[in-house]
Every structure is written in structure tokens, then in C-alpha cells.
Design a protein around this motif. Structure first.
Motif, PDB file in Angstrom:
ATOM      1  N   GLU A 180       0.827  -1.213   0.000  1.00 16.08           N
ATOM      2  CA  GLU A 180       0.000   0.000   0.000  1.00 16.08           C
ATOM      3  C   GLU A 180       0.861   1.262   0.000  1.00 16.08           C
ATOM      4  OE1 GLU A 180      -2.711  -0.177   3.238  1.00 16.08           O
ATOM      5  OE2 GLU A 180      -3.846  -1.895   2.436  1.00 16.08           O
ATOM      6  N   GLU A 181       2.120   1.120   0.407  1.00 14.62           N
ATOM      7  CA  GLU A 181       3.021   2.273   0.477  1.00 14.62           C
ATOM      8  C   GLU A 181       3.637   2.610  -0.888  1.00 14.62           C
ATOM      9  OE1 GLU A 181       6.030   1.750   3.416  1.00 14.62           O
ATOM     10  OE2 GLU A 181       4.637   1.022   4.936  1.00 14.62           O
ATOM     11  N   HIS A 182       3.439   1.731  -1.854  1.00 14.76           N
ATOM     12  CA  HIS A 182       4.111   1.912  -3.136  1.00 14.76           C
ATOM     13  C   HIS A 182       3.411   2.957  -4.003  1.00 14.76           C
ATOM     14  CE1 HIS A 182       6.598   0.870  -6.550  1.00 14.76           C
ATOM     15  NE2 HIS A 182       5.504   0.782  -7.288  1.00 14.76           N
ATOM     16  N   THR A 183       4.205   3.842  -4.598  1.00 14.59           N
ATOM     17  CA  THR A 183       3.688   4.813  -5.556  1.00 14.59           C
ATOM     18  C   THR A 183       4.792   5.173  -6.546  1.00 14.59           C
ATOM     19  OG1 THR A 183       2.782   7.052  -5.873  1.00 14.59           O
ATOM     20  CG2 THR A 183       4.267   6.729  -4.003  1.00 14.59           C
ATOM     21  N   PRO A 184       4.439   5.348  -7.828  1.00 19.41           N
ATOM     22  CA  PRO A 184       5.454   5.748  -8.808  1.00 19.41           C
ATOM     23  C   PRO A 184       5.746   7.248  -8.780  1.00 19.41           C
ATOM     24  CG  PRO A 184       3.349   5.420  -9.888  1.00 19.41           C
ATOM     25  CD  PRO A 184       3.150   5.034  -8.455  1.00 19.41           C
ATOM     26  N   ASP A 185       4.895   8.024  -8.113  1.00 18.49           N
ATOM     27  CA  ASP A 185       5.062   9.481  -8.063  1.00 18.49           C
ATOM     28  C   ASP A 185       5.716   9.898  -6.747  1.00 18.49           C
ATOM     29  OD1 ASP A 185       3.800  10.463 -10.582  1.00 18.49           O
ATOM     30  OD2 ASP A 185       2.087   9.377  -9.769  1.00 18.49           O
ATOM     31  N   ILE A 186       6.876  10.526  -6.843  1.00 15.11           N
ATOM     32  CA  ILE A 186       7.664  10.892  -5.670  1.00 15.11           C
ATOM     33  C   ILE A 186       7.764  12.413  -5.588  1.00 15.11           C
ATOM     34  CG2 ILE A 186       9.941  10.707  -4.589  1.00 15.11           C
ATOM     35  CD1 ILE A 186      10.224   8.069  -6.284  1.00 15.11           C
ATOM     36  N   LYS A 187       7.261  12.985  -4.503  1.00 13.56           N
ATOM     37  CA  LYS A 187       7.342  14.430  -4.290  1.00 13.56           C
ATOM     38  C   LYS A 187       8.766  14.787  -3.891  1.00 13.56           C
ATOM     39  CE  LYS A 187       4.495  17.247  -3.865  1.00 13.56           C
ATOM     40  NZ  LYS A 187       4.032  18.328  -4.798  1.00 13.56           N
ATOM     41  N   LEU A 188       9.422  15.593  -4.739  1.00 18.27           N
ATOM     42  CA  LEU A 188      10.793  16.015  -4.452  1.00 18.27           C
ATOM     43  C   LEU A 188      10.809  17.247  -3.557  1.00 18.27           C
ATOM     44  CD1 LEU A 188      12.348  15.526  -7.998  1.00 18.27           C
ATOM     45  CD2 LEU A 188      12.545  14.001  -6.024  1.00 18.27           C
ATOM     46  N   ASP A 189       9.862  18.137  -3.770  1.00 21.36           N
ATOM     47  CA  ASP A 189       9.679  19.317  -2.926  1.00 21.36           C
ATOM     48  C   ASP A 189       8.260  19.821  -3.144  1.00 21.36           C
ATOM     49  OD1 ASP A 189       9.720  20.690  -5.390  1.00 21.36           O
ATOM     50  OD2 ASP A 189      11.847  21.156  -5.206  1.00 21.36           O
ATOM     51  N   HIS A 190       7.958  21.051  -2.749  1.00 13.83           N
ATOM     52  CA  HIS A 190       6.593  21.555  -2.896  1.00 13.83           C
ATOM     53  C   HIS A 190       6.245  21.923  -4.339  1.00 13.83           C
ATOM     54  CE1 HIS A 190       9.035  25.177  -2.556  1.00 13.83           C
ATOM     55  NE2 HIS A 190       8.034  25.863  -3.066  1.00 13.83           N
ATOM     56  N   ILE A 191       7.229  21.796  -5.244  1.00 16.93           N
ATOM     57  CA  ILE A 191       6.984  22.161  -6.645  1.00 16.93           C
ATOM     58  C   ILE A 191       7.115  20.952  -7.578  1.00 16.93           C
ATOM     59  CG2 ILE A 191       7.782  23.547  -8.600  1.00 16.93           C
ATOM     60  CD1 ILE A 191       8.764  25.631  -6.580  1.00 16.93           C
ATOM     61  N   LEU A 192       8.205  20.214  -7.449  1.00 13.27           N
ATOM     62  CA  LEU A 192       8.529  19.159  -8.409  1.00 13.27           C
ATOM     63  C   LEU A 192       8.143  17.762  -7.928  1.00 13.27           C
ATOM     64  CD1 LEU A 192      12.084  20.323  -9.547  1.00 13.27           C
ATOM     65  CD2 LEU A 192       9.953  20.549 -10.835  1.00 13.27           C
ATOM     66  N   THR A 193       7.675  16.947  -8.879  1.00  9.34           N
ATOM     67  CA  THR A 193       7.361  15.546  -8.618  1.00  9.34           C
ATOM     68  C   THR A 193       8.092  14.686  -9.641  1.00  9.34           C
ATOM     69  OG1 THR A 193       5.167  16.080  -7.752  1.00  9.34           O
ATOM     70  CG2 THR A 193       5.524  13.817  -8.458  1.00  9.34           C
ATOM     71  N   LEU A 194       8.659  13.596  -9.175  1.00 10.97           N
ATOM     72  CA  LEU A 194       9.348  12.641 -10.044  1.00 10.97           C
ATOM     73  C   LEU A 194       8.457  11.422 -10.250  1.00 10.97           C
ATOM     74  CD1 LEU A 194      11.848  11.276 -11.410  1.00 10.97           C
ATOM     75  CD2 LEU A 194      12.566  10.598  -9.103  1.00 10.97           C
ATOM     76  N   ARG A 195       8.231  11.042 -11.494  1.00 10.85           N
ATOM     77  CA  ARG A 195       7.477   9.825 -11.797  1.00 10.85           C
ATOM     78  C   ARG A 195       8.453   8.753 -12.278  1.00 10.85           C
ATOM     79  NH1 ARG A 195       2.202  10.588 -14.929  1.00 10.85           N
ATOM     80  NH2 ARG A 195       1.565  11.047 -12.789  1.00 10.85           N
ATOM     81  N   MET A 196       8.391   7.593 -11.622  1.00 12.30           N
ATOM     82  CA  MET A 196       9.273   6.481 -11.962  1.00 12.30           C
ATOM     83  C   MET A 196       8.543   5.453 -12.827  1.00 12.30           C
ATOM     84  SD  MET A 196      12.127   7.222 -10.395  1.00 12.30           S
ATOM     85  CE  MET A 196      13.046   5.679 -10.305  1.00 12.30           C
ATOM     86  N   LYS A 197       9.325   4.651 -13.563  1.00 14.72           N
ATOM     87  CA  LYS A 197       8.774   3.522 -14.304  1.00 14.72           C
ATOM     88  C   LYS A 197       9.515   2.269 -13.846  1.00 14.72           C
ATOM     89  CE  LYS A 197      11.859   4.475 -18.197  1.00 14.72           C
ATOM     90  NZ  LYS A 197      11.951   4.825 -19.635  1.00 14.72           N
ATOM     91  N   TYR A 198       8.961   1.122 -14.152  1.00 16.70           N
ATOM     92  CA  TYR A 198       9.550  -0.122 -13.657  1.00 16.70           C
ATOM     93  C   TYR A 198      10.727  -0.571 -14.517  1.00 16.70           C
ATOM     94  CZ  TYR A 198       5.415  -0.281 -10.745  1.00 16.70           C
ATOM     95  OH  TYR A 198       4.444   0.034  -9.836  1.00 16.70           O
ATOM     96  N   PRO A 199      11.661  -1.336 -13.916  1.00 12.54           N
ATOM     97  CA  PRO A 199      12.831  -1.809 -14.667  1.00 12.54           C
ATOM     98  C   PRO A 199      12.441  -2.584 -15.916  1.00 12.54           C
ATOM     99  CG  PRO A 199      13.123  -2.192 -12.316  1.00 12.54           C
ATOM    100  CD  PRO A 199      11.710  -1.729 -12.503  1.00 12.54           C
ATOM    101  N   SER A 200      13.341  -2.570 -16.876  1.00 15.24           N
ATOM    102  CA  SER A 200      13.094  -3.183 -18.186  1.00 15.24           C
ATOM    103  C   SER A 200      13.340  -4.687 -18.159  1.00 15.24           C
ATOM    104  CB  SER A 200      14.032  -2.551 -19.220  1.00 15.24           C
ATOM    105  OG  SER A 200      15.368  -2.893 -18.890  1.00 15.24           O
ATOM    106  N   LEU A 201      13.064  -5.330 -19.295  1.00  9.12           N
ATOM    107  CA  LEU A 201      13.331  -6.760 -19.449  1.00  9.12           C
ATOM    108  C   LEU A 201      14.814  -7.058 -19.237  1.00  9.12           C
ATOM    109  CD1 LEU A 201      12.519  -9.640 -20.308  1.00  9.12           C
ATOM    110  CD2 LEU A 201      12.893  -8.937 -22.672  1.00  9.12           C
ATOM    111  N   THR A 202      15.680  -6.172 -19.737  1.00 10.75           N
ATOM    112  CA  THR A 202      17.120  -6.371 -19.570  1.00 10.75           C
ATOM    113  C   THR A 202      17.491  -6.403 -18.096  1.00 10.75           C
ATOM    114  OG1 THR A 202      17.585  -5.246 -21.664  1.00 10.75           O
ATOM    115  CG2 THR A 202      19.408  -5.440 -20.111  1.00 10.75           C
ATOM    116  N   GLN A 203      16.906  -5.489 -17.301  1.00 10.00           N
ATOM    117  CA  GLN A 203      17.209  -5.467 -15.879  1.00 10.00           C
ATOM    118  C   GLN A 203      16.621  -6.677 -15.162  1.00 10.00           C
ATOM    119  OE1 GLN A 203      19.368  -3.191 -14.703  1.00 10.00           O
ATOM    120  NE2 GLN A 203      19.383  -4.635 -13.008  1.00 10.00           N
ATOM    121  N   PHE A 204      15.477  -7.141 -15.634  1.00 12.83           N
ATOM    122  CA  PHE A 204      14.874  -8.365 -15.094  1.00 12.83           C
ATOM    123  C   PHE A 204      15.841  -9.541 -15.239  1.00 12.83           C
ATOM    124  CE2 PHE A 204      12.840 -12.251 -16.728  1.00 12.83           C
ATOM    125  CZ  PHE A 204      12.187 -12.706 -15.590  1.00 12.83           C
ATOM    126  N   VAL A 205      16.449  -9.658 -16.406  1.00 15.06           N
ATOM    127  CA  VAL A 205      17.404 -10.737 -16.656  1.00 15.06           C
ATOM    128  C   VAL A 205      18.639 -10.545 -15.783  1.00 15.06           C
ATOM    129  CG1 VAL A 205      18.919 -11.775 -18.385  1.00 15.06           C
ATOM    130  CG2 VAL A 205      16.590 -11.128 -18.996  1.00 15.06           C
TER     131      VAL A 205
END
Length: 239
Positions: free
Chosen positions: A119-144
Motif C-alpha cells: 500500500e506504500e508503493h507509488t510511482p510518483d515521488i514528491k521532491l519538494d513543494h513544486i517538483l514531482t518525479l514519476r518512476m517507471k519499472y525496470p526493463s526486461l534487460t534489468q529483469f534478466v
């Protein structure tokens, strides 16, 4: 006169990331040979190509792009295809946690292994009161790299490379900056400008990311103590 074609059964599963139902079939002998040869080579590029080719062949639903699937979807699909191909159960060796040395064999049924979501997981990370970072999941290459490359090392440089490859976009209310428009060097340099607390939030994204998980009960034959052991990630079931 050619030999008759053998019908291959198809199965369904639900993708953990989207809830979409897809159809798949088991490995064929030719695909299993490709996988075995690739794994024996210990060459990451060869392993990546073998897994990509196999998954593309086995997934029967149109429109599924293997390269774009989250790693936990890939793990879940691979686990189920493997289960329908060579057996519905896996024999694993579990170390008893009460003495941290006694090992016992345990049988796990593949349909009991699920993707655990925090429940704690989110792809959107608040960096400060202005900017937000959106993450994506690792690729197939990283999976391997994580699951099938025994020579991989967990170095700070490698970790930074993984994080940089998973940056999707930085945005505020008015505009956005896509990672696709940046070089690897620029992404790494940008990460180095973050403070410790911001970086820890990014690490939390990976720590809480959905993953294959299954809890087993084991009894230590020496101490007779019963314990629960949680196994996570594809490597735990095939390592």
C-alpha cells in the motif's frame, strides 16, 4: 506424408499491473532448448533475447509488448509458463531461520505464488513543494540481470544506472521534463544533485515495488521449531 500437428493447450492469467487477462501457451521443446543454451552461456544479451523470444512466442494475446511490461509482470508470466511446461510445483531448499543453517526441502505449487503489492508503493515521488518525479519499472534487460546473471555485482554505479533507467518524467503544475530527452550522463548527474531524503524516497519505490512472494511454513528437523519463511522474487524459486 508429414506427421500430424499436435495441438498445444492455452491458458489464461491476469496481469498484476493492469488486471488485464491474457492467454498463453507452455514452452515447446525448441524454446526450452533456446532458454537452456542461453542460461548456460551466462551472456546477458543472449539470455535477454532468449527470454524475449520465448515470451513473445508463448503469449497468445495480441498487442502485448514484452519489452514494456513491468518486471513483476514478466516474472509472473514466466513463472506460469514454466509451470505449465515442466510441472505445477517447484521443489525448493529453505534455510530454517531459527538456527540459520539447517536446510529442508519444500514443495511449492506455482498457483500459490502471487504478486504482492504494498500500500506504500507509488510511482510518483514528491521532491519538494513544486517538483514531482514519476518512476517507471525496470526493463526486461534489468529483469534478466537481477534473476539470471550470476556474475552481476551490486555496486553503487550499477544501482545508479538502474535508478537512472527507471526515471520517466519530472513535472510540476505547468510543465514536464521527460527522461527520454536526456542522456545517461545527464540523468546520473541530475540524481547526484538530490539530497539524502529525496534519494531515500526513490529507493523506497524499488523497496516497495510489487514482487513475487510466497510464505512457507517449515519445521527444523533438529530443533522441531516451526517457522515462516517468505520467499520473494523469481530467483528465490529457481535460484
Amino acid at each position: 506424408m508429414p506427421l500430424p500437428k499436435i495441438a498445444t493447450p492455452t491458458y489464461e492469467l491476469v496481469l498484476p499491473s493492469t488486471g488485464k487477462k491474457i492467454k498463453y501457451r507452455p514452452f515447446l521443446v525448441k524454446e526450452e532448448k533456446i532458454l537452456i543454451l542461453a542460461l548456460e552461456s551466462e551472456d546477458q544479451k543472449q539470455i535477454t533475447n532468449a527470454i524475449k523470444t520465448t515470451l513473445k512466442s508463448c503469449i497468445q494475446t495480441r498487442g502485448i509488448k514484452v519489452e514494456e511490461l513491468p518486471t513483476f509482470d514478466i516474472e509472473y508470466i514466466f513463472l506460469n509458463i514454466r509451470g505449465k511446461s515442466v510441472g505445477e510445483s517447484i521443489d525448493v531448499v529453505v534455510t530454517c531461520p531459527d538456527d540459520d543453517e539447517t536446510q529442508v526441502e519444500h514443495k511449492i505449487y506455482i498457483d500459490e505464488i502471487q504478486v504482492e503489492k504494498s500500500e506504500e508503493h507509488t510511482p510518483d515521488i514528491k521532491l519538494d513543494h513544486i517538483l514531482t518525479l514519476r518512476m517507471k519499472y525496470p526493463s526486461l534487460t534489468q529483469f534478466v540481470e537481477n534473476n539470471f546473471n550470476p556474475s552481476s555485482e551490486d555496486t553503487l554505479e550499477a544501482s545508479m544506472g538502474i535508478i537512472a533507467s527507471c526515471i520517466d518524467v519530472v513535472y510540476n503544475e505547468d510543465e514536464s521534463w521527460a527522461a527520454a530527452d536526456c542522456t545517461k550522463k545527464e540523468l546520473n548527474e541530475w540524481l547526484e544533485t538530490l539530497n539524502t531524503s529525496q534519494f531515500k524516497e526513490i529507493e523506497k519505490f524499488f523497496d516497495t515495488m510489487p514482487k513475487l512472494s510466497h510464505t512457507v511454513k517449515v519445521t527444523n528437523p533438529k530443533t522441531k521449531v516451526e517457522s515462516e519463511v517468505t520467499m520473494e522474487g523469481l530467483q528465490s524459486f529457481f535460484g
